[in-house]
Motif scaffolding. Structure first.
Motif, PDB file in Angstrom:
ATOM      1  N   ALA A   1     -30.239   2.910  48.171  1.00  0.00           N
ATOM      2  CA  ALA A   1     -30.377   4.313  47.772  1.00  0.00           C
ATOM      3  C   ALA A   1     -30.998   5.143  48.889  1.00  0.00           C
ATOM      4  CB  ALA A   1     -31.225   4.403  46.503  1.00  0.00           C
ATOM      5  N   ARG A   2     -32.041   4.610  49.537  1.00  0.00           N
ATOM      6  CA  ARG A   2     -32.720   5.364  50.594  1.00  0.00           C
ATOM      7  C   ARG A   2     -31.823   5.590  51.801  1.00  0.00           C
ATOM      8  NH1 ARG A   2     -37.651   2.646  49.023  1.00  0.00           N
ATOM      9  NH2 ARG A   2     -37.118   0.867  50.348  1.00  0.00           N
ATOM     10  N   SER A   3     -31.014   4.586  52.141  1.00  0.00           N
ATOM     11  CA  SER A   3     -30.191   4.675  53.346  1.00  0.00           C
ATOM     12  C   SER A   3     -28.873   5.402  53.115  1.00  0.00           C
ATOM     13  CB  SER A   3     -29.902   3.273  53.880  1.00  0.00           C
ATOM     14  OG  SER A   3     -29.114   2.532  52.951  1.00  0.00           O
ATOM     15  N   GLY A   4     -28.445   5.500  51.846  1.00  0.00           N
ATOM     16  CA  GLY A   4     -27.136   6.090  51.556  1.00  0.00           C
ATOM     17  C   GLY A   4     -25.986   5.170  51.904  1.00  0.00           C
TER      18      GLY A   4
ATOM     19  N   ARG B   1     -28.739   2.260  59.383  1.00  0.00           N
ATOM     20  CA  ARG B   1     -29.752   1.369  58.822  1.00  0.00           C
ATOM     21  C   ARG B   1     -29.807   0.053  59.593  1.00  0.00           C
ATOM     22  NH1 ARG B   1     -34.393   0.359  57.718  1.00  0.00           N
ATOM     23  NH2 ARG B   1     -34.981  -0.765  55.830  1.00  0.00           N
ATOM     24  N   ALA B   2     -28.654  -0.437  60.051  1.00  0.00           N
ATOM     25  CA  ALA B   2     -28.622  -1.679  60.830  1.00  0.00           C
ATOM     26  C   ALA B   2     -29.458  -1.530  62.097  1.00  0.00           C
ATOM     27  CB  ALA B   2     -27.184  -2.053  61.175  1.00  0.00           C
ATOM     28  N   ARG B   3     -29.338  -0.386  62.762  1.00  0.00           N
ATOM     29  CA  ARG B   3     -30.113  -0.172  63.994  1.00  0.00           C
ATOM     30  C   ARG B   3     -31.615  -0.131  63.703  1.00  0.00           C
ATOM     31  NH1 ARG B   3     -25.554   3.091  65.162  1.00  0.00           N
ATOM     32  NH2 ARG B   3     -26.575   4.987  64.407  1.00  0.00           N
ATOM     33  N   SER B   4     -31.996   0.498  62.589  1.00  0.00           N
ATOM     34  CA  SER B   4     -33.429   0.574  62.263  1.00  0.00           C
ATOM     35  C   SER B   4     -33.972  -0.798  61.856  1.00  0.00           C
ATOM     36  CB  SER B   4     -33.679   1.607  61.160  1.00  0.00           C
ATOM     37  OG  SER B   4     -33.145   1.181  59.927  1.00  0.00           O
ATOM     38  N   LEU B   5     -33.148  -1.600  61.179  1.00  0.00           N
ATOM     39  CA  LEU B   5     -33.592  -2.937  60.787  1.00  0.00           C
ATOM     40  C   LEU B   5     -33.826  -3.828  62.004  1.00  0.00           C
ATOM     41  CD1 LEU B   5     -31.402  -3.688  57.625  1.00  0.00           C
ATOM     42  CD2 LEU B   5     -33.896  -3.487  57.704  1.00  0.00           C
ATOM     43  N   GLN B   6     -33.057  -3.615  63.064  1.00  0.00           N
ATOM     44  CA  GLN B   6     -33.247  -4.409  64.275  1.00  0.00           C
ATOM     45  C   GLN B   6     -34.648  -4.224  64.843  1.00  0.00           C
ATOM     46  OE1 GLN B   6     -31.702  -6.726  65.889  1.00  0.00           O
ATOM     47  NE2 GLN B   6     -29.638  -6.752  65.024  1.00  0.00           N
ATOM     48  N   GLN B   7     -35.242  -3.055  64.599  1.00  0.00           N
ATOM     49  CA  GLN B   7     -36.591  -2.792  65.107  1.00  0.00           C
ATOM     50  C   GLN B   7     -37.668  -3.514  64.284  1.00  0.00           C
ATOM     51  OE1 GLN B   7     -36.478  -1.099  67.976  1.00  0.00           O
ATOM     52  NE2 GLN B   7     -34.278  -1.053  67.551  1.00  0.00           N
TER      53      GLN B   7
END
Length: 369
Positions: free
Chosen positions: A304-307, A342-348
Motif C-alpha cells: 500500500a505504501r509503495s503503490g 521500491r526495489a531500489r530503496s530496499l537495496q539500501q
C-alpha cells in the motif's frame, strides 16, 4: 559473548528456520560463540554452525513442543549463555523471535483438542504476559500490536524489525538486471507466450497462502497463466484438473533461483488466509514485481505504501480478488514503475534486520543480571 538459539525443527526450512540460520551466522560473524538447539537439523550446507540436537518426547505436536521447551531451559541452566534467543515459545528465554500470530487470538475450532490448546496458550503466556521479561522481536507493527492487545505487556519489551530479506535474495536481485532476455527464457521454459500474462505464487503451504482462491479466479481470465512454486500437494493437481486449467497452471518445486522465477512474472498473487509477515511479498518487491495480496499479510502495508500492487480488504471476498486481478492487469505499467522504485530503496536496507537483532542482544547481554 555466548549465545544460544532454540528452534524446534531446523530442517523444516520454512521462513522461521531460514531466519534462524541467517541470525546464527550473523552473530557468529560478529565474533560471538553461537549454538543452535534443535530436535532435527538434517540441513545441507550448515556445517559452519554449531548444532546441538535435543530429544523431545511426546505423542502429539504440543507435547513435543512442551518437552523441547523443558530441554532448552535445562540446557540454558547448565551452559549459562549470555543470551538465549527462542524461535518457539520457551519460558525464561531472554529474547523471542515472533514468527507467528498470537495463538490466543486464533479462531480455535470447537472440536480442537483441549490439551493442545491449553499447552500452546500456557507456553505463549509464559513468554508474553507479565511478569515475563523476555524481550520480543516482531516482524511488523501490526503483529506487535496484536500481541500487546492480547497480553498487555510493556511496549518497551518489543522491537519491530526492518523488512526481513535474506542476503541471497539481494544477490539474486542484483543479477536480475540482465533484463528481458532472462525473462523471455523463463517464460519459454514454462510455455507461456509473449502476449499472455503470467502471475506467480510462492507457497510451501498452498491452502494457507490462498492458492485455491487464485485458481478459482484464474478460470475467468483465459489469457492469464499462473506458476506455483513450493508445493506438489496432490489436492493442488486435482484442483487444477477439475477447473480445466492444466494448460495455464505450472506447478514447479521451490528452487534456489526463486527470484528468477518471480521476476519472470508480471505480478505476484498472494491472497493468503494468514501471514504474519510474508517474505515472498518483500522478495517480489525486491525483484521489481508488483503484488496482489490479502490484508491478512503483515507486509501488505508495504504494498500500500509503495503503490506497487493492491491489497484486498478484510474480510476476504472472492469477488474482490477477481476484480483485483482486473485492476492489476489494467494498471501494470504504473505498478511496475512503483515496484522498481521500491526495489531500489530496499537495496539500501540490506542486512538491517540482522543488525537490529544483533545490537539488541549485545546490549541486553551487557546489562547486569
Amino acid at each position: 559473548m555466548k549465545v544460544m538459539l532454540a528452534i524446534f525443527k531446523l530442517d523444516k526450512l520454512g521462513g522461521k528456520e531460514r531466519d534462524c540460520i541467517a541470525i546464527a551466522r550473523h552473530l557468529a560473524a560478529r565474533g560471538h560463540d553461537v549454538t543452535v538447539l534443535t530436535t532435527s537439523a538434517d540441513v545441507p550446507g550448515i556445517d559452519d554452525l554449531k548444532l546441538v540436537t535435543l530429544r523431545a518426547r511426546g505423542l502429539a505436536n504440543h507435547a513435543l513442543l512442551r518437552d523441547f521447551a523443558r530441554g532448552v531451559i535445562e540446557r540454558k541452566l547448565r551452559a549459562e549463555p549470555d543470551a538465549l534467543l527462542s524461535f518457539e515459545r520457551i519460558p525464561d528465554a531472554d529474547f523471542h523471535y515472533a514468527a507467528d500470530g498470537a495463538a490466543i487470538l486464533r479462531e480455535w475450532r470447537l472440536w480442537s483438542w483441549p490439551p493442545r490448546r491449553r499447552t500452546r496458550l500456557a507456553l505463549e503466556r509464559a513468554v508474553f504476559a507479565s511478569p515475563a521479561a523476555t524481550r520480543l522481536f516482531f516482524m511488523t507493527e501490526r503483529q506487535r500490536d496484536e500481541y500487546i492487545i492480547a497480553y498487555d505487556f510493556e511496549p518497551s519489551r518489543a522491537t519491530v524489525l526492518p523488512m526481513i530479506l535474506h542476503d541471497d535474495r539481494y544477490a539474486a536481485a542484483r543479477k536480475l538486471g540482465a533484463g528481458d532476455s532472462r525473462k523471455d527464457r523463463g517464460r519459454k521454459d514454462l510455455g507461456v507466450a509473449a502476449d499472455e500474462l503470467l502471475a506467480v505464487s510462492v507457497a510451501v503451504d498452498p491452502k494457507l497462502k490462498g492458492v485455491d482462491r487464485s485458481l478459482a479466479a484464474l478460470t475467468l481470465y483465459p489469457k492469464l497463466h499462473l506458476v506455483i512454486a513450493g508445493s506438489d500437494a496432490p489436492w493442488l493437481h486435482r484442483r487444477v484438473v477439475r477447473l480445466d486449467l492444466e494448460s495455464r497452471v505450472h506447478i514447479v518445486p521451490y528452487v534456489a533461483e526463486v527470484m528468477d522465477l518471480i521476476a519472470t512474472a508480471d505480478f505476484m498473487l498472494h491472497p493468503a488466509r494468514s501471514e504474519a509477515a510474508g517474505q515472498v511479498i518483500g522478495e517480489a518487491l525486491l525483484a521489481g514485481v508488483p503484488v496482489l495480496a490479502s490484508a491478512a499479510c503483515g507486509y501488505a502495508d508495504e504494498i500500500a505504501r509503495s503503490g506497487a500492487g493492491m491489497v484486498l480488504p478484510d474480510p476476504f471476498q472472492q469477488d474482490a480478488l477477481i476484480n483485483g486481478i482486473a485492476h492489476m492487469i489494467d494498471a501494470l505499467p504504473a505498478m511496475r514503475k512503483a515496484a522498481a522504485v521500491r526495489a531500489r530503496s530496499l537495496q539500501q536496507q540490506r542486512g538491517a534486520w540482522l543488525s537490529v537483532i544483533a545490537e539488541r542482544i549485545e546490549r541486553g547481554a551487557a546489562k547486569p543480571r
